[in-house]
Scaffold this motif. Sequence first.
Motif, short mmCIF file in Angstrom:
data_model
loop_
_atom_site.label_atom_id
_atom_site.label_comp_id
_atom_site.label_asym_id
_atom_site.label_seq_id
_atom_site.Cartn_x
_atom_site.Cartn_y
_atom_site.Cartn_z
N ALA A 150 0.83 -1.21 0.00
CA ALA A 150 0.00 0.00 0.00
C ALA A 150 0.86 1.25 0.00
N ALA A 151 1.96 1.24 0.73
CA ALA A 151 2.83 2.41 0.77
C ALA A 151 3.47 2.67 -0.58
N GLU A 152 3.79 1.61 -1.33
CA GLU A 152 4.35 1.79 -2.67
C GLU A 152 3.29 2.31 -3.64
N GLY A 153 2.05 1.83 -3.49
CA GLY A 153 0.93 2.48 -4.15
C GLY A 153 0.43 1.92 -5.46
N SER A 154 1.10 0.95 -6.05
CA SER A 154 0.64 0.42 -7.33
C SER A 154 -0.59 -0.47 -7.14
N ASP A 155 -1.41 -0.56 -8.19
CA ASP A 155 -2.55 -1.49 -8.17
C ASP A 155 -2.03 -2.91 -8.32
N ARG A 156 -2.54 -3.81 -7.49
CA ARG A 156 -2.10 -5.20 -7.54
C ARG A 156 -3.25 -6.13 -7.17
N ASP A 157 -3.14 -7.39 -7.60
CA ASP A 157 -4.07 -8.42 -7.19
C ASP A 157 -3.43 -9.27 -6.09
N ALA A 158 -4.21 -9.55 -5.04
CA ALA A 158 -3.80 -10.44 -3.96
C ALA A 158 -4.69 -11.66 -4.04
N LEU A 159 -4.14 -12.79 -4.47
CA LEU A 159 -4.93 -13.96 -4.84
C LEU A 159 -4.73 -15.09 -3.84
N LEU A 160 -5.81 -15.50 -3.19
CA LEU A 160 -5.74 -16.67 -2.32
C LEU A 160 -5.37 -17.90 -3.15
N GLU A 161 -4.30 -18.57 -2.75
CA GLU A 161 -3.82 -19.71 -3.54
C GLU A 161 -4.08 -21.05 -2.85
N PHE A 162 -4.11 -21.06 -1.54
CA PHE A 162 -4.37 -22.29 -0.80
C PHE A 162 -5.28 -21.98 0.39
N VAL A 163 -6.09 -22.94 0.78
CA VAL A 163 -6.85 -22.85 2.02
C VAL A 163 -6.63 -24.15 2.78
N PRO A 164 -6.81 -24.16 4.09
CA PRO A 164 -6.59 -25.38 4.87
C PRO A 164 -7.40 -26.56 4.32
N ALA A 165 -6.71 -27.67 4.15
CA ALA A 165 -7.32 -28.92 3.69
C ALA A 165 -8.00 -28.79 2.33
N ASP A 166 -7.68 -27.73 1.58
CA ASP A 166 -8.29 -27.50 0.27
C ASP A 166 -9.82 -27.50 0.37
N ASP A 167 -10.35 -27.01 1.46
CA ASP A 167 -11.77 -27.11 1.77
C ASP A 167 -12.52 -25.87 1.26
N PRO A 168 -13.37 -26.01 0.25
CA PRO A 168 -14.09 -24.85 -0.28
C PRO A 168 -14.97 -24.15 0.75
N SER A 169 -15.43 -24.90 1.76
CA SER A 169 -16.29 -24.28 2.77
C SER A 169 -15.55 -23.26 3.63
N LEU A 170 -14.21 -23.28 3.58
CA LEU A 170 -13.41 -22.33 4.35
C LEU A 170 -13.07 -21.07 3.56
N ALA B 173 -6.04 -3.57 7.08
CA ALA B 173 -5.12 -3.26 8.16
C ALA B 173 -3.78 -2.77 7.62
N GLY B 174 -3.33 -3.38 6.55
CA GLY B 174 -2.08 -2.94 5.92
C GLY B 174 -2.19 -1.54 5.35
N GLU B 175 -3.31 -1.28 4.68
CA GLU B 175 -3.52 0.05 4.11
C GLU B 175 -3.58 1.11 5.22
N ALA B 176 -4.23 0.77 6.34
CA ALA B 176 -4.30 1.72 7.46
C ALA B 176 -2.92 1.98 8.05
N ALA B 177 -2.11 0.92 8.15
CA ALA B 177 -0.77 1.08 8.69
C ALA B 177 0.12 1.92 7.80
N ALA B 178 -0.16 1.90 6.49
CA ALA B 178 0.66 2.64 5.52
C ALA B 178 0.33 4.13 5.50
N ARG B 179 -0.83 4.47 6.04
CA ARG B 179 -1.24 5.90 5.99
C ARG B 179 -0.53 6.71 7.07
#
Length: 260
Positions: free
Chosen positions: A220-240, A254-260
């Motif tokens: 956030a402090a650097e400021g570029s647009d980016r995608d943050a993509l969930l790649e794994f979840v526990p036990a590969d469980d879609p319900s999570l 929280a990260g964006e708030a800390a960068a301000r």
Amino acid sequence: MIRPGLCSVTFRDLDVETVIGHAQTAGLECIEWAGDAHVPPGDAAAAQRARELTEQAALAVASYGSYLRFEGSEDEIRAEGDAVIAAARELGAPRIRVWAGRTGSADVPAEGRALIARHIQEFADRAAEHGIDVGLEFHGRTLTDEIGSTLRLLGEIDRATVLSYWQPHQGMATPEALETLREVLPRTSTIHVFSWWPTNERLPLSQRAELWRDAFAILAAEGSDRDALLEFVPADDPSLLRREADSLRHLIEAGEAAAR
């Protein structure tokens, strides 16, 4: 802006419609479609269908997650690359993820390294003709297995359309992982998000909250647009997924708030 999304490979055994349904229910905004599961290289029909269904769900295609490693004969590498570009075009992907070989940087001789860099250059130039960028998977057992080799490779490729993905390397403690992120900024396009510790144990994202809050503050402090993509979840469980997506959004905020 950091946009929360999903790697479809997270649920490689589910069909395209089901993956989209889970992403939509979880409130995510985009999907990286996997080339080894949902959108095979050269399969125009699969790519078109994934694009149409993604857009109908008011989601965006973040990228095409290929498994192109630039190995084989010149003709094989060219053919594989063209099939990947064709799928990405039909998918409407703005970026293709690729891999820098399948051998760790310490074990690749100079001529082998130069060859991979040249092949990535040539691939990136062809992709750029269609307005598509390239992202290097930041991963062990490739030329991006450590930050020095990654930065060197980006310089050797020397293309503005080639950037790096980022993720914490397996078994890397938080301070060291964050330092790799600082070093590769601003040449980072996409973030693969997961919580593995101490090696490949799949934990809730909240159990590495400090890592991800600080990572998103750096981004956030650097400021570029980016995608943050969930790649794994526990036990590969879609319900999570919904819980993990809620954690992701909270940590981004929280990260964006800390960068301000």
